[in-house]
Design a protein around this motif. Sequence first.
Motif, PDB file in Angstrom:
ATOM      1  N   ALA A 671       0.858  -1.194   0.000  1.00 63.47           N
ATOM      2  CA  ALA A 671       0.000   0.000   0.000  1.00 63.47           C
ATOM      3  C   ALA A 671       0.893   1.243   0.000  1.00 63.47           C
ATOM      4  O   ALA A 671       2.038   1.183   0.437  1.00 63.47           O
ATOM      5  CB  ALA A 671      -0.874  -0.026   1.247  1.00 63.47           C
ATOM      6  N   PRO A 672       0.337   2.389  -0.463  1.00 65.20           N
ATOM      7  CA  PRO A 672       1.163   3.606  -0.537  1.00 65.20           C
ATOM      8  C   PRO A 672       1.331   4.274   0.833  1.00 65.20           C
ATOM      9  O   PRO A 672       0.904   5.401   1.041  1.00 65.20           O
ATOM     10  CB  PRO A 672       0.380   4.490  -1.517  1.00 65.20           C
ATOM     11  CG  PRO A 672      -1.032   4.037  -1.384  1.00 65.20           C
ATOM     12  CD  PRO A 672      -0.997   2.576  -1.045  1.00 65.20           C
ATOM     13  N   THR A 673       1.936   3.571   1.773  1.00 66.81           N
ATOM     14  CA  THR A 673       2.154   4.137   3.112  1.00 66.81           C
ATOM     15  C   THR A 673       3.287   5.160   3.061  1.00 66.81           C
ATOM     16  O   THR A 673       4.027   5.235   2.077  1.00 66.81           O
ATOM     17  CB  THR A 673       2.570   3.028   4.087  1.00 66.81           C
ATOM     18  OG1 THR A 673       3.759   2.417   3.570  1.00 66.81           O
ATOM     19  CG2 THR A 673       1.483   1.976   4.223  1.00 66.81           C
ATOM     20  N   ILE A 674       3.438   5.890   4.171  1.00 66.64           N
ATOM     21  CA  ILE A 674       4.548   6.862   4.230  1.00 66.64           C
ATOM     22  C   ILE A 674       5.870   6.126   4.004  1.00 66.64           C
ATOM     23  O   ILE A 674       6.717   6.547   3.229  1.00 66.64           O
ATOM     24  CB  ILE A 674       4.566   7.579   5.601  1.00 66.64           C
ATOM     25  CG1 ILE A 674       3.287   8.393   5.793  1.00 66.64           C
ATOM     26  CG2 ILE A 674       5.796   8.479   5.719  1.00 66.64           C
ATOM     27  CD1 ILE A 674       3.177   9.028   7.179  1.00 66.64           C
ATOM     28  N   ALA A 675       6.025   4.994   4.708  1.00 65.32           N
ATOM     29  CA  ALA A 675       7.286   4.249   4.591  1.00 65.32           C
ATOM     30  C   ALA A 675       7.522   3.782   3.157  1.00 65.32           C
ATOM     31  O   ALA A 675       8.608   3.927   2.605  1.00 65.32           O
ATOM     32  CB  ALA A 675       7.279   3.055   5.536  1.00 65.32           C
ATOM     33  N   PHE A 676       6.480   3.243   2.554  1.00 65.10           N
ATOM     34  CA  PHE A 676       6.665   2.679   1.221  1.00 65.10           C
ATOM     35  C   PHE A 676       6.959   3.765   0.183  1.00 65.10           C
ATOM     36  O   PHE A 676       7.706   3.543  -0.768  1.00 65.10           O
ATOM     37  CB  PHE A 676       5.441   1.864   0.808  1.00 65.10           C
ATOM     38  CG  PHE A 676       5.621   1.195  -0.521  1.00 65.10           C
ATOM     39  CD1 PHE A 676       6.544   0.158  -0.659  1.00 65.10           C
ATOM     40  CD2 PHE A 676       4.912   1.609  -1.640  1.00 65.10           C
ATOM     41  CE1 PHE A 676       6.738  -0.458  -1.894  1.00 65.10           C
ATOM     42  CE2 PHE A 676       5.112   0.996  -2.871  1.00 65.10           C
ATOM     43  CZ  PHE A 676       6.019  -0.032  -3.003  1.00 65.10           C
ATOM     44  N   MET A 677       6.384   4.956   0.366  1.00 65.38           N
ATOM     45  CA  MET A 677       6.577   6.016  -0.617  1.00 65.38           C
ATOM     46  C   MET A 677       7.893   6.778  -0.398  1.00 65.38           C
ATOM     47  O   MET A 677       8.263   7.628  -1.194  1.00 65.38           O
ATOM     48  CB  MET A 677       5.396   7.011  -0.570  1.00 65.38           C
ATOM     49  CG  MET A 677       4.026   6.380  -0.831  1.00 65.38           C
ATOM     50  SD  MET A 677       3.951   5.376  -2.322  1.00 65.38           S
ATOM     51  CE  MET A 677       3.902   6.662  -3.573  1.00 65.38           C
ATOM     52  N   LEU A 689      17.871  -4.187   1.159  1.00 71.05           N
ATOM     53  CA  LEU A 689      17.327  -3.019   1.845  1.00 71.05           C
ATOM     54  C   LEU A 689      15.822  -2.812   1.590  1.00 71.05           C
ATOM     55  O   LEU A 689      15.077  -2.506   2.517  1.00 71.05           O
ATOM     56  CB  LEU A 689      18.154  -1.780   1.468  1.00 71.05           C
ATOM     57  CG  LEU A 689      17.782  -0.468   2.163  1.00 71.05           C
ATOM     58  CD1 LEU A 689      17.852  -0.597   3.681  1.00 71.05           C
ATOM     59  CD2 LEU A 689      18.681   0.674   1.690  1.00 71.05           C
ATOM     60  N   PRO A 690      15.321  -2.984   0.357  1.00 71.26           N
ATOM     61  CA  PRO A 690      13.889  -2.762   0.126  1.00 71.26           C
ATOM     62  C   PRO A 690      12.974  -3.689   0.933  1.00 71.26           C
ATOM     63  O   PRO A 690      11.765  -3.473   0.979  1.00 71.26           O
ATOM     64  CB  PRO A 690      13.720  -3.029  -1.380  1.00 71.26           C
ATOM     65  CG  PRO A 690      15.082  -2.821  -1.954  1.00 71.26           C
ATOM     66  CD  PRO A 690      16.044  -3.257  -0.898  1.00 71.26           C
ATOM     67  N   SER A 691      13.524  -4.689   1.589  1.00 71.68           N
ATOM     68  CA  SER A 691      12.693  -5.555   2.426  1.00 71.68           C
ATOM     69  C   SER A 691      12.056  -4.780   3.570  1.00 71.68           C
ATOM     70  O   SER A 691      10.995  -5.156   4.046  1.00 71.68           O
ATOM     71  CB  SER A 691      13.540  -6.676   3.056  1.00 71.68           C
ATOM     72  OG  SER A 691      14.284  -7.324   2.082  1.00 71.68           O
ATOM     73  N   VAL A 692      12.704  -3.708   4.052  1.00 72.30           N
ATOM     74  CA  VAL A 692      12.221  -3.068   5.282  1.00 72.30           C
ATOM     75  C   VAL A 692      10.872  -2.379   5.104  1.00 72.30           C
ATOM     76  O   VAL A 692      10.146  -2.179   6.073  1.00 72.30           O
ATOM     77  CB  VAL A 692      13.249  -2.059   5.882  1.00 72.30           C
ATOM     78  CG1 VAL A 692      14.560  -2.740   6.204  1.00 72.30           C
ATOM     79  CG2 VAL A 692      13.463  -0.861   4.961  1.00 72.30           C
ATOM     80  N   ASN A 693      10.531  -2.010   3.858  1.00 68.88           N
ATOM     81  CA  ASN A 693       9.216  -1.368   3.685  1.00 68.88           C
ATOM     82  C   ASN A 693       8.358  -2.085   2.644  1.00 68.88           C
ATOM     83  O   ASN A 693       7.526  -1.490   1.995  1.00 68.88           O
ATOM     84  CB  ASN A 693       9.380   0.116   3.333  1.00 68.88           C
ATOM     85  CG  ASN A 693      10.076   0.326   2.001  1.00 68.88           C
ATOM     86  OD1 ASN A 693      10.518  -0.634   1.381  1.00 68.88           O
ATOM     87  ND2 ASN A 693      10.164   1.573   1.557  1.00 68.88           N
ATOM     88  N   ASP A 694       8.594  -3.413   2.494  1.00 72.10           N
ATOM     89  CA  ASP A 694       7.827  -4.140   1.464  1.00 72.10           C
ATOM     90  C   ASP A 694       6.503  -4.684   1.997  1.00 72.10           C
ATOM     91  O   ASP A 694       5.763  -5.364   1.281  1.00 72.10           O
ATOM     92  CB  ASP A 694       8.672  -5.277   0.849  1.00 72.10           C
ATOM     93  CG  ASP A 694       8.976  -6.389   1.839  1.00 72.10           C
ATOM     94  OD1 ASP A 694       8.557  -6.286   3.012  1.00 72.10           O
ATOM     95  OD2 ASP A 694       9.637  -7.370   1.442  1.00 72.10           O
ATOM     96  N   GLN A 695       6.227  -4.436   3.261  1.00 68.55           N
ATOM     97  CA  GLN A 695       4.950  -4.827   3.882  1.00 68.55           C
ATOM     98  C   GLN A 695       4.715  -6.332   3.942  1.00 68.55           C
ATOM     99  O   GLN A 695       3.587  -6.788   4.022  1.00 68.55           O
ATOM    100  CB  GLN A 695       3.773  -4.095   3.212  1.00 68.55           C
ATOM    101  CG  GLN A 695       3.881  -2.584   3.406  1.00 68.55           C
ATOM    102  CD  GLN A 695       2.869  -1.798   2.609  1.00 68.55           C
ATOM    103  OE1 GLN A 695       1.855  -2.326   2.170  1.00 68.55           O
ATOM    104  NE2 GLN A 695       3.150  -0.518   2.400  1.00 68.55           N
ATOM    105  N   TRP A 809       9.769  -2.082   8.935  1.00 70.83           N
ATOM    106  CA  TRP A 809       9.766  -0.880   9.776  1.00 70.83           C
ATOM    107  C   TRP A 809       8.722   0.086   9.217  1.00 70.83           C
ATOM    108  O   TRP A 809       8.788   0.423   8.041  1.00 70.83           O
ATOM    109  CB  TRP A 809      11.173  -0.251   9.779  1.00 70.83           C
ATOM    110  CG  TRP A 809      11.257   1.073  10.468  1.00 70.83           C
ATOM    111  CD1 TRP A 809      10.631   1.436  11.638  1.00 70.83           C
ATOM    112  CD2 TRP A 809      11.988   2.224  10.034  1.00 70.83           C
ATOM    113  NE1 TRP A 809      10.944   2.726  11.963  1.00 70.83           N
ATOM    114  CE2 TRP A 809      11.779   3.238  10.997  1.00 70.83           C
ATOM    115  CE3 TRP A 809      12.810   2.492   8.951  1.00 70.83           C
ATOM    116  CZ2 TRP A 809      12.350   4.502  10.885  1.00 70.83           C
ATOM    117  CZ3 TRP A 809      13.388   3.745   8.838  1.00 70.83           C
ATOM    118  CH2 TRP A 809      13.161   4.741   9.797  1.00 70.83           C
ATOM    119  N   THR A 810       7.755   0.453  10.037  1.00 69.71           N
ATOM    120  CA  THR A 810       6.657   1.313   9.556  1.00 69.71           C
ATOM    121  C   THR A 810       6.602   2.633  10.322  1.00 69.71           C
ATOM    122  O   THR A 810       7.120   2.738  11.428  1.00 69.71           O
ATOM    123  CB  THR A 810       5.285   0.613   9.709  1.00 69.71           C
ATOM    124  OG1 THR A 810       4.969   0.557  11.099  1.00 69.71           O
ATOM    125  CG2 THR A 810       5.303  -0.795   9.135  1.00 69.71           C
TER     126      THR A 810
END
Length: 812
Positions: A671-677, A689-695, A809-810
């Motif tokens: 989802a387009p969360t703050i972390a993901f965006m 590294l992209p694992s940390v915000n892949d939900q 990490w969210t």
Amino acid sequence: MTVKTYKQMKNTIRIIFTIAGLLLFTGCVKKKSASADYPIQPVPFTSVKLTDNFWAPRIRKNAEVTIPIAFGYCKSTERVRNFEIAAGLDTGRFQTIYPFDDSDVYKIIEGASYSLQTNPDPKLEAYLDTLIQKIGLAQEPDGYLYTNRTIAEKNGGKGLHEWAGRNRWEMDSVLSHELYNLGHLYEAAVAHYQATGRKSLLNIALKSADLVNRDFGYNRIKVYPGHQVIEMGLVKLYRATGEKKYLDLARFFLDIRGPGGRSYNQAVLKPVDQTEAVGHSVRATYMYSGMADIAAIENDDAYLNAITKIWGDLVYGKMYLTGGIGATGGNEGFADPFVLPNMSAYCETCASIGDIFFNQRLFLLHGQSKYIDVLEKTLYNSMLSGVSLSADRFFYPNPLESNGQHLRQAWFGCACCPSNIARFVPAIPGYIYAVSDNKLYVNLFISNDADINIGNSNVHISQKANFPWDGKVEIAVNPEKKSNFILNIRIPGWAQNEALPGGLYKFTDMNNETVKLVINGKESGLKVIDGYAMVSRKWKSGDKVEVYLPMPVRKIIADDRVMEDRNKIAFQRGPLIYCAEWPDNNTGKVLDLVIKKDAAFTTEFDPSLLEGTQVIKTSGSQTKKTLDGKVEMLGDEPVKLIPYPLWNNRGAGQMMVWFPTTTESSHPLPAPTIAFMSKLKASKITKELPSVNDQSEPADSNDQSVSYYHWWPDKDKWEWVEYDFEKPEIISKTKVYWFDDRPDGGCRIPDKWEIQYLKGNIWEPVSTKSPYTITRDGWDSVVFNPVKASAIKIKVKLNKDFSSGIYEWTVE
Ligand SMILES: [Zn+2]
């Protein structure tokens, strides 16, 4: 999706109990007496000349590319120099990482010897001679051959590998790999002798085997090999020389194994008492193959019963759809039945080759096609995926799913897999035919011309097939003189509604097309016994048999006990398993796809793709998480599938074999969360590294099916990850899920952590309303006074003795 890199690094340092395999049945097969070997004998590959467009080019590339570069790496990595120093031709310490590095040189000599039989190459032959001369000089006067110890002794004991043990042989049950190296030497020696008729390497091998025979015994040293393979090697020496002492020694090494040892190297029980496939899967399959040799040659029922039960345990619950074996990287081996994770699947290339050895031997014992069904599955999928189309890149593990973290490598510190490919590929034509008394078995469908002795007559067989793309096979039978024999043509399980013997995988529906058999233009009734269409007649020159194997696209489901594959389907056509890979699909993403169970599909040959391949076209939908935590399905889009073994020839990216059929089993786009965006930064930039915000949320802190980011091998210091927001955001809460792979791994939950935010140009700590907790197997949340920030940073203090990692990490 990070699993592998971390595991590989960890394994490299920790050890790496690896290695490889062996090929049998070369040109040899000298018959001792009617009952003294396998009741069915393979037709040696030297009698079979391939004329097809699938394997013949691969064997040619193996000769022209793989073998030369493998020898090149043996030289540039100083594996060859180890022999030169041990030989006294040079000075210095042991040059490489592992004491089993000698084995790579032997294995490539074995592959080169096979290759010489079909691709004569005087330069290569001369190169082998110089190598063999160095090996001979590196051998100690009494026959001992192990460059690490010999070099250390020349250096006053300095540089003796920590695995080697102070005295010869004493650490072999653990990690010295002295007998392992020798097993590969013996196989190479027999191959070289058969290829060239010269005894240079064979004499070295026999001198070594005679020393082993003097040193080991019930009243002498009683140490079993830590990594099996010498059992098969000794049987080959026995076949080549007729000397029973080598056979007895092979049996000795099996009989003294266990009980009370480790499952890692199959020593918990005595081999004859084993019923399950356990431990390191390369060691395992080499041992089972050695046991099969003893069962055949000595008519030993105890060994036969054990391997028959082990085969059932392996095929009914521990085999991947691709024929790969070994589910976990930690032991490079088997997990419990039905534990078959896809992205972290180990499926070592060497284990696929070992599995082929094992299944071939069981076929030669029993004459049943189910063993070749497994062999063919492994050959066309998990083994073949081990090498690139260019023949110069190799996989060690062969996973069934990738987020882009997998890429074939040119070579490895532990190089068992490339050297195993080098020696296995040239011997593939030896798996097509086999004979016993008055029967000729046709096991694989590959165009070729072969000269085969059946009973007392020579028969020229010419097979024409466009395999694996088409199911029509023509076999021209031309005996020298009219003769009676039985032609046994294998009818594959996949052509008869069986995805894998035992039902671990099943086709979703029945296909009603039947196999058709035509003899000299007339359709004939099909009599199938043990999986073979039996054609018994008096053959005359010009006879022709045609077989039509239905080859529709089939959908497959796994046994419900395989949790990873629940509510998922896979695709197969003929022996090939299919996958979706990033370059063929719209957005370059395939992991978030859902393909409905009843999705329609078509199939066609694409001559321009991947040197020509059959593709499957179907449709699916991408799935996406929404901000309120739901999963939505986007519109229908075309999905193109390619054969699994051809993936990863166009760069790294997403790949998937098992397709979710529901949103519940899917891996939706985040989802387009703050972390993901946000833009990601970190103290250490890695592919993970992209694992940390892949939900993707793990089930616990050591869930190897979910990707994580880690700082291993760093420890005892502060590290950080940062999110740079698209625009300033008001934030007041954050949570983190730590990675911790105790007891075997190198990561633990950290000692401390804290959150800072970027205010102007200055990083400020947030003012927390709750303490910073540190939890294993769960989330740690912190609420703080709201701040307007343009970036946020998590600072992590690693433990004194361990590293740390983050799954997710969210920020809110
Ligand atoms: Zn390997």
